[in-house]
Design a protein around this motif. Structure first.
Motif, PDB file in Angstrom:
ATOM      1  N   PRO A 194       0.822  -1.216   0.000  1.00  0.00           N
ATOM      2  CA  PRO A 194       0.000   0.000   0.000  1.00  0.00           C
ATOM      3  C   PRO A 194       0.852   1.261   0.000  1.00  0.00           C
ATOM      4  N   ASN A 195       0.377   2.258  -0.696  1.00  0.00           N
ATOM      5  CA  ASN A 195       1.060   3.546  -0.726  1.00  0.00           C
ATOM      6  C   ASN A 195       0.121   4.685  -0.381  1.00  0.00           C
ATOM      7  N   LYS A 196      -1.129   4.350  -0.043  1.00  0.00           N
ATOM      8  CA  LYS A 196      -2.095   5.351   0.378  1.00  0.00           C
ATOM      9  C   LYS A 196      -2.591   4.997   1.769  1.00  0.00           C
ATOM     10  N   PRO A 197      -2.757   6.003   2.602  1.00  0.00           N
ATOM     11  CA  PRO A 197      -3.314   5.732   3.933  1.00  0.00           C
ATOM     12  C   PRO A 197      -4.811   5.472   3.858  1.00  0.00           C
ATOM     13  N   MET A 198      -5.340   4.875   4.875  1.00  0.00           N
ATOM     14  CA  MET A 198      -6.790   4.692   4.925  1.00  0.00           C
ATOM     15  C   MET A 198      -7.472   6.040   5.133  1.00  0.00           C
ATOM     16  N   SER A 199      -8.733   6.111   4.799  1.00  0.00           N
ATOM     17  CA  SER A 199      -9.506   7.325   5.008  1.00  0.00           C
ATOM     18  C   SER A 199      -9.665   7.585   6.501  1.00  0.00           C
TER      19      SER A 199
ATOM     20  N   GLY B  46      -0.573 -12.899  26.639  1.00  0.00           N
ATOM     21  CA  GLY B  46       0.571 -13.329  25.839  1.00  0.00           C
ATOM     22  C   GLY B  46       0.255 -13.406  24.365  1.00  0.00           C
ATOM     23  N   LEU B  47      -0.899 -13.956  24.019  1.00  0.00           N
ATOM     24  CA  LEU B  47      -1.260 -14.094  22.605  1.00  0.00           C
ATOM     25  C   LEU B  47      -1.533 -12.737  21.966  1.00  0.00           C
ATOM     26  N   ALA B  48      -2.159 -11.832  22.718  1.00  0.00           N
ATOM     27  CA  ALA B  48      -2.423 -10.495  22.188  1.00  0.00           C
ATOM     28  C   ALA B  48      -1.122  -9.773  21.886  1.00  0.00           C
ATOM     29  N   MET B  49      -0.128  -9.957  22.754  1.00  0.00           N
ATOM     30  CA  MET B  49       1.166  -9.327  22.493  1.00  0.00           C
ATOM     31  C   MET B  49       1.843  -9.943  21.269  1.00  0.00           C
ATOM     32  N   ASP B  50       1.599 -11.244  21.027  1.00  0.00           N
ATOM     33  CA  ASP B  50       2.100 -11.873  19.802  1.00  0.00           C
ATOM     34  C   ASP B  50       1.585 -11.130  18.578  1.00  0.00           C
ATOM     35  N   TYR B  51       0.272 -10.979  18.498  1.00  0.00           N
ATOM     36  CA  TYR B  51      -0.333 -10.339  17.328  1.00  0.00           C
ATOM     37  C   TYR B  51       0.065  -8.868  17.235  1.00  0.00           C
ATOM     38  N   GLN B  52       0.142  -8.205  18.372  1.00  0.00           N
ATOM     39  CA  GLN B  52       0.580  -6.805  18.380  1.00  0.00           C
ATOM     40  C   GLN B  52       1.995  -6.695  17.818  1.00  0.00           C
ATOM     41  N   LEU B  53       2.833  -7.599  18.234  1.00  0.00           N
ATOM     42  CA  LEU B  53       4.223  -7.577  17.774  1.00  0.00           C
ATOM     43  C   LEU B  53       4.315  -7.778  16.269  1.00  0.00           C
ATOM     44  N   PHE B  54       3.646  -8.812  15.751  1.00  0.00           N
ATOM     45  CA  PHE B  54       3.794  -9.146  14.339  1.00  0.00           C
ATOM     46  C   PHE B  54       3.165  -8.090  13.423  1.00  0.00           C
ATOM     47  N   LEU B  55       2.197  -7.357  13.924  1.00  0.00           N
ATOM     48  CA  LEU B  55       1.556  -6.336  13.086  1.00  0.00           C
ATOM     49  C   LEU B  55       2.197  -4.960  13.276  1.00  0.00           C
ATOM     50  N   VAL B  56       2.348  -4.517  14.507  1.00  0.00           N
ATOM     51  CA  VAL B  56       2.796  -3.151  14.761  1.00  0.00           C
ATOM     52  C   VAL B  56       4.290  -3.008  14.520  1.00  0.00           C
TER      53      VAL B  56
ATOM     54  N   HIS C  52      11.788   3.384   8.042  1.00  0.00           N
ATOM     55  CA  HIS C  52      12.464   3.338   6.742  1.00  0.00           C
ATOM     56  C   HIS C  52      11.957   4.398   5.779  1.00  0.00           C
ATOM     57  N   GLY C  53      11.184   5.345   6.266  1.00  0.00           N
ATOM     58  CA  GLY C  53      10.866   6.494   5.432  1.00  0.00           C
ATOM     59  C   GLY C  53       9.418   6.703   5.099  1.00  0.00           C
ATOM     60  N   ALA C  54       8.542   5.733   5.340  1.00  0.00           N
ATOM     61  CA  ALA C  54       7.127   5.929   5.024  1.00  0.00           C
ATOM     62  C   ALA C  54       6.512   6.865   6.054  1.00  0.00           C
ATOM     63  N   SER C  55       5.493   7.604   5.622  1.00  0.00           N
ATOM     64  CA  SER C  55       4.795   8.448   6.576  1.00  0.00           C
ATOM     65  C   SER C  55       4.074   7.563   7.578  1.00  0.00           C
ATOM     66  N   ALA C  56       3.721   8.141   8.714  1.00  0.00           N
ATOM     67  CA  ALA C  56       3.143   7.354   9.801  1.00  0.00           C
ATOM     68  C   ALA C  56       1.869   6.644   9.364  1.00  0.00           C
ATOM     69  N   LYS C  57       1.028   7.311   8.601  1.00  0.00           N
ATOM     70  CA  LYS C  57      -0.262   6.730   8.233  1.00  0.00           C
ATOM     71  C   LYS C  57      -0.115   5.674   7.144  1.00  0.00           C
ATOM     72  N   VAL C  58       0.796   5.885   6.219  1.00  0.00           N
ATOM     73  CA  VAL C  58       1.059   4.860   5.211  1.00  0.00           C
ATOM     74  C   VAL C  58       1.740   3.656   5.860  1.00  0.00           C
ATOM     75  N   ALA C  59       2.596   3.922   6.841  1.00  0.00           N
ATOM     76  CA  ALA C  59       3.278   2.835   7.545  1.00  0.00           C
ATOM     77  C   ALA C  59       2.272   1.901   8.207  1.00  0.00           C
ATOM     78  N   VAL C  60       1.167   2.456   8.665  1.00  0.00           N
ATOM     79  CA  VAL C  60       0.123   1.623   9.265  1.00  0.00           C
ATOM     80  C   VAL C  60      -0.393   0.619   8.242  1.00  0.00           C
ATOM     81  N   GLN C  61      -0.669   1.075   7.038  1.00  0.00           N
ATOM     82  CA  GLN C  61      -1.191   0.199   5.996  1.00  0.00           C
ATOM     83  C   GLN C  61      -0.161  -0.837   5.569  1.00  0.00           C
ATOM     84  N   ARG C  62       1.094  -0.388   5.468  1.00  0.00           N
ATOM     85  CA  ARG C  62       2.133  -1.329   5.048  1.00  0.00           C
ATOM     86  C   ARG C  62       2.396  -2.410   6.090  1.00  0.00           C
ATOM     87  N   GLY C  63       2.426  -2.008   7.355  1.00  0.00           N
ATOM     88  CA  GLY C  63       2.623  -3.002   8.411  1.00  0.00           C
ATOM     89  C   GLY C  63       1.471  -3.997   8.467  1.00  0.00           C
TER      90      GLY C  63
END
Length: 886
Positions: free
Chosen positions: A474-479, A720-730, A739-750
Motif C-alpha cells: 500500500p502507498n495510500k493511507p486509509m480514510s 501473551g497471545l495479544a502481544m504476539d499479534y501486536q508484535l507481528f503487526l505493529v 524506513h521512510g514511510a509516513s506514519a499513516k502509510v506505515a500503518v497500511q504497510r505493516g
C-alpha cells in the motif's frame, strides 16, 4: 539473541539428524520419567487456608466421627414405582460391597436410614402416648391419695372428738373414775386408733413423695421427648427415600475429605455403579464421586487439529509443509506433558492442568513453527540457499517467536503471585508447554526443514525461484473517516458484547454441568426432583460452644442451636450429626432451599458464618464446610486475587511494549485493546454459559456460574497471545515508518505485511481452542470457548481493525517518546533486523549452498524493489525505502 538463534538454526540445518534424534531421545526420557514417577491426578479443586478448610481441620482434630467427605449414590426404579423388598436387598448388598474399598469409612443405605428416622418419629408418637398413660396413672394415684387424706382427716376428727369426750367424762367422774380399768382401756383404744391414723398418714406422705418423684421423672421424659421431637421437626424435610418410594440415597463416607479421596477409589465406585446389574433399578453416581479426569484429546480436540491442518495446507499449498508445524507441535506437547506429569507424585495436579498445557502447546507450537517455516519458504523462493535461509529465518522470525513466547511464559508464571497453589501450577505447566514449543520451533523445525531441503516448496514454486515478481504494498493511507467509524463501531460492538460480564458469577462445576447422558447429571436431577435442590449441596455447620457441656445438656443445646439455624432464610431442614467427645463442638447438616451454585445458597453460607447464637453458657460461633461452601470459598478467593493479577499483567504489558516499540501511546493502545478483548470474551462466556444464550449450539443445557479460575487463566493466556499479534503487526508498521514511510502509510504497510500470517496463526489457534469446546468435561468446555472467542476478538477485531484505526488517527504522535527515555531504553531488535542487514542472503547465502545458487536472485532484490513512491499524508521524515517483511 538473533545471532544465537541464527547459529542454532544453521547448526540444526547442518546436523539435522543429530537434532531430530536428540529430541526423540528427550521424548523417550520424558516418557520413562513419567512411567517411573507419575502420581495420581485429582479432579477436585482446593485452596488451603479457606474458611471451609479451617472447619475441616477442626473437625479432623476434635470431631473425627464427623470428619471425612461424603459421596452420594442415587438408586431409582426404572418403572417409577416403589422399591420391592428384593430390590431393597439388592441395593443393600451393592453398598455393602463398596464398604470394603480403600478409603471408605462406612456406607449407609437410604432404606435403613429412612427406617431409623421413621422409627424415631414413631417413638416420639409412642412416647407421647406412654407419657399420657403415665400421667393418667399418676393422676389416678393422686386422686386416691387425696381420698385417703380425706379419710384420715375424718378419722382424726372423730378420734379427736372421742378423746375430748373421754377427757370430759373423766373430769366429771373424778380422779377415782379416771384411774379405773375401764377408763384406762378407753385411753388405750384411743392411743391405738391414733397410731393407726399416724401410720396411714405416713403411708400417704410416702405415696405423695413417690408420686412427686414419678411426676418429676415423667416431666423429664416429656421434656426429652419434646426436645427429640423438636430435632425431628427441624429435619423433617430431609429424606433418604423419596416420598413415593421410587428413589433412594446411598451415602459413602470416606476417611478423608472428598477432595483428598484417591481417584482410584472414586473410579472403582463409578465402575461398580456402571456395571451394577440390579433388576429394575438404575444406579447413578453423583458428581462428588464421579468427577473424573478428562481425556487429554477427544473427538472435538482432534477435529480442531484437523481444521488447523487444513488451514496450514490452504496457506502453504503443500502437505509436507503443513505437516511440519503439526509434527513439531505434537512433539512439544508430548515432551512437555510427560515431563510435567512426572512430578505429579510430588505436587498435586488437578485434572485440567495437563489439558491446559496440551491446549496451549498445540496452539502456540503450530503457530511458532509456522512463522519460521513461512519466512524460510519466502526466502527460498527469493533464491536464498537452504541452510542460510534456515539460519536467517531462525534469527529473524525465530527471534520474534522467542520474544512472543517469553511474554506468554511470563504472564503464565505470574499466576504464582496469586498465592493459590493449583493456579500457580497451572500457569507453570502452561509455561513449560510454551517453553518447549519455543525450543522445538527453533531447533527441531529447522532440522526438519533441512531434511526436506527444497521439497518444502511446491514444484511450481521451485521452478520460479528468483522470479517471484513484484509484490504490491500500500502507498495510500486509509480514510480518516473510515478510521473513525471503524474505531467507534468496533468499541461499541465489543462494549455491547462485554455487557453480560457485569453480571458474571463465579463457581465450580456441579453435576448439572455434565453431559445429559452422564451418571452425574442423572444423579443430580434425580436428587433435585425427588428430594429438593438443596440435597445436591448440603452444608456442614459446626457450632463451637463457649465451654464443654454436660452430657444431659447435649440435646437441649442441639435444639437451641438448630432452631436458630432454621430461622435463616432458605434453610429447609437442619439435621444434628452429634457432639464431639469432649462436647465442646456440635455438628449439623443443613439442607438449603437452593442448589450448590445458587445465589440463595451463597447468601446462606455468608449469613451462617456471620450468625451468632446465644446459649446459657455464652456466645456460640458457627463455621460452615461442605462441598457447596468449599466452592464458594474457592470462587471468592480467586475473585479477590483477580484485580491484583490484572494490574500486574497490564503493568507488565506497558513496560514490555514501551521497550519494544519505543513509544508511549502504542503500548497504551495495545493494552487498552487487550482489556477490550478480555472483557468481550468475559461477556461472551457469561452470555452463553451463565445466561444460556445459544446453549443448544454450545451444549449448555443447564446454565451455571462461570468456572471460578477461568477469568484469571484467560487473562494470562490472552495477554501473551495479544502481544504476539501486536508484535507481528505493529512492528511492521514501525519498520515501515523508520524506513521512510509516513506514519499513516506505515500503518497500511505493516498491516499488509503481517495480516496473512497473523490471520492463519489466529485461525489455527481458534481451531485448536474451539476443539475443546466440545470436550466431555464441563470444566474444559468454557476454557476452550473463552480462549477461542478471545483470540477471535483480539486478532480480527482489535489487532486488525481497531489498532490500525487508532494508529492512523494518532499519526506521528504514536511514535513519540521522550529523548531521555529513548537514550536509556535497551535496543530490542525483536525481528532481527540487524541480523538481516548483516546477512542479506545474496552471494553469501549461495556460496554456502552452491546447489541452489543458480535458482535466482537474492532476497535483497525480492525485498527492496516492491515499494512504490509514498503519497504524502503527513510530513515525511528522512529514511529509506520501507522494507516489506513477508
Amino acid at each position: 539473541m538473533a545471532g544465537l538463534l541464527y547459529r542454532l538454526g544453521r547448526f540444526s540445518a547442518r546436523r539435522h539428524w543429530l537434532v531430530i534424534i536428540a529430541w526423540i531421545v528427550i521424548m523417550g526420557i520424558a516418557g520413562l520419567t513419567y512411567s517411573l514417577f507419575a502420581g495420581t491426578i485429582s479432579s477436585s479443586i482446593t485452596i488451603p487456608n479457606t474458611k471451609t478448610s479451617q472447619v475441616q481441620d477442626e473437625l479432623a482434630d476434635k470431631f473425627p466421627s464427623a470428619n471425612g467427605g461424603n459421596g452420594t449414590l442415587v438408586f431409582e426404579t426404572t418403572d417409577g414405582k416403589a422399591f420391592t423388598a428384593t430390590q431393597k436387598a439388592d441395593v443393600k448388598d451393592f453398598l455393602d460391597g463398596i464398604a470394603d474399598l480403600d478409603g471408605v469409612k462406612e456406607v449407609r443405605d437410604g432404606f435403613t436410614t429412612q427406617d431409623q428416622l421413621d422409627e424415631q418419629r414413631q417413638k416420639i408418637v409412642d412416647g407421647r402416648q406412654q407419657i399420657a398413660d403415665g400421667q393418667a396413672q399418676i393422676d389416678q394415684q393422686k386422686t386416691q391419695l387425696e381420698s385417703g387424706k380425706q379419710q384420715i382427716e375424718q378419722a382424726q376428727t372423730q378420734l379427736d372428738q372421742q378423746r375430748a369426750q373421754a377427757e370430759a367424762q373423766a373430769q366429771a367422774a373424778g380422779a377415782a373414775a379416771a384411774s379405773s380399768a375401764a377408763a384406762q382401756a378407753g385411753q388405750q383404744q384411743l392411743a391405738q386408733a391414733q397410731a393407726q391414723i399416724d401410720a396411714q398418714q405416713q403411708q400417704i406422705t410416702s405415696g405423695q413423695q413417690q408420686l412427686e418423684q414419678a411426676q418429676q421423672k415423667l416431666d423429664d421424659q416429656e421434656r426429652q421427648l419434646e426436645q427429640g421431637s423438636d430435632l425431628l421437626d427441624l429435619s423433617k424435610d430431609i429424606r433418604f427415600v423419596s416420598s413415593n418410594g421410587a428413589a433412594s440415597i446411598g451415602t459413602v463416607q470416606f476417611t478423608k475429605s472428598t477432595f483428598e479421596v484417591p481417584q482410584e477409589t472414586k473410579q472403582e465406585i463409578s465402575d461398580r455403579a456402571e456395571s451394577a446389574k440390579l433388576d429394575g433399578v438404575d444406579v447413578y453416581v453423583s458428581n462428588d464421586i464421579a468427577q473424573g479426569v478428562p481425556s487429554i484429546l477427544g473427538p472435538g480436540e482432534i477435529v480442531g487439529v484437523v481444521i488447523a491442518a487444513l488451514v496450514l495446507f490452504l496457506m502453504l499449498r503443500t502437505i509436507i509443509g503443513a505437516a511440519i508445524p503439526l509434527l513439531s507441535a505434537v512433539l512439544g506437547v508430548g515432551v512437555a506433558t510427560l515431563a510435567s506429569l512426572s512430578f505429579s507424585s510430588l505436587v498435586e495436579f488437578i485434572s485440567v492442568t495437563p489439558v491446559l498445557g496440551v491446549m496451549l502447546g498445540l496452539a502456540v507450537g503450530i503457530d511458532y513453527s509456522l512463522f519460521i517455516l513461512n519466512r524460510h519458504r519466502t526466502q527460498l523462493k527469493a533464491g536464498m540457499g537452504v541452510h542460510e535461509s534456515i539460519g536467517l529465518a531462525n534469527g529473524t522470525s525465530g527471534n520474534a517467536v522467542v520474544f512472543a513466547g517469553t511474554t506468554v511464559i511470563v504472564a503464565l508464571l505470574a499466576l504464582n503471585i496469586t498465592g493459590i497453589p493449583f493456579l500457580g501450577l497451572m500457569g507453570t505447566v502452561g509455561a513449560v508447554a510454551v517453553l518447549f514449543a519455543i525450543l522445538i520451533a527453533t531447533s527441531f523445525t529447522p532440522a526438519l526443514l533441512s531434511l526436506l531441503g527444497m521439497r518444502i516448496l511446491r514444484k511450481k514454486e521451485r521452478q520460479q525461484i528468483g522470479h517471484t515478481g513484484a509484490v504490491q504494498v500500500p502507498n495510500k493511507p486509509m480514510s480518516t473517516w473510515r478510521a473513525v467509524i471503524t474505531l467507534v463501531a468496533g468499541v461499541a460492538v465489543l462494549g455491547t458484547i462485554a455487557l453480560p460480564a457485569t453480571q458474571m458469577r463465579l463457581g465450580l462445576p456441579t453435576g448439572a454441568s455434565e453431559a445429559t447422558d452422564s451418571s452425574q447429571y442423572k444423579a443430580y436431577k434425580a436428587l433435585e426432583d425427588e428430594f429438593g435442590a438443596g440435597q445436591n449441596g448440603p452444608l456442614l455447620v459446626v457450632a463451637d460452644l463457649p465451654k464443654a457441656i454436660a452430657k444431659d445438656d447435649v440435646t437441649a443445646t442441639e435444639v437451641t442451636i438448630g432452631q436458630a439455624l432454621a430461622k435463616n432464610d432458605d434453610v429447609e431442614a437442619v439435621l444434628p450429626i452429634g457432639a464431639s467427645s469432649d462436647r465442646d463442638i456440635i455438628a449439623f447438616q443443613v439442607k438449603p432451599a437452593g442448589g450448590p451454585d445458587s445465589v440463595s445458597t451463597e447468601t446462606l453460607v455468608k449469613d451462617l458464618r456471620e450468625q451468632t447464637v446465644q446459649t446459657d453458657d455464652g456466645r456460640v460461633t458457627l463455621g460452615v464446610a461442605g462441598n457447596a461452601s468449599a466452592n464458594i470459598d474457592v470462587s471468592e478467593k480467586l475473585a479477590n486475587v483477580l484485580p491484583l493479577y490484572l494490574v500486574v499483567v497490564v503493568g507488565l504489558s506497558l513496560i514490555i511494549l514501551i521497550i519494544v516499540f519505543r513509544s508511549f501511546l502504542v503500548p497504551i493502545t495495545a493494552t487498552a485493546g487487550f482489556i477490550l478483548s478480555v472483557l468481550a470474551s468475559f461477556g461472551g462466556l457469561t452470555a452463553i454459559y451463565q445466561f444460556g444464550w445459544l446453549g443448544s449450539v454450545f451444549g449448555v443445557h443447564d446454565p451455571a456460574p462461570i468456572l471460578s479460575f477461568l477469568p484469571i487463566i484467560e487473562i494470562g493466556i490472552l495477554f501473551g497471545l495479544a502481544m504476539d499479534y501486536q508484535l507481528f503487526l505493529v512492528s511492521g508498521m514501525r519498520e515501515a515508518y523508520a524506513h521512510g514511510a509516513s506514519a499513516k502509510v506505515a500503518v497500511q504497510r505493516g498491516l499488509h505485511a503481517g495480516r496473512a500470517v497473523v490471520t492463519a496463526a489466529a485461525i489455527i489457534m481458534i481451531s485448536v481452542f474451539a476443539g475443546f469446546i466440545f470436550s466431555e468435561s464441563s470444566t474444559i468446555k468454557p476454557i476452550g470457548f473463552g480462549l477461542a472467542f478471545g483470540v477471535l476478538v483480539d486478532a480480527f477485531v482489535v489487532r486488525m481493525l481497531l489498532i490500525p484505526a487508532v494508529m492512523h488517527l494518532l499519526g506521528t504522535s504514536a511514535w513519540w517518546i521522550p529523548k531521555w527515555l529513548d537514550r536509556i531504553l535497551p535496543d530490542v531488535d525483536v525481528e532481527g533486523a540487524k541480523l538481516e542487514r548483516s546477512h542479506p542472503g545474496d552471494d553469501r547465502g549461495h556460496r554456502a549452498e552452491p546447489a541452489v545458487a543458480g535458482a535466482g536472485a537474492g532476497t535483497g532484490a525480492h525485498r527492496g524493489s516492491h515499494a512504490a513512491d509514498v503519497e504524502p499524508d503527513a510530513n515525511p521524515h528522512d529514511g529509506h525505502t520501507p522494507t516489506h517483511r513477508a
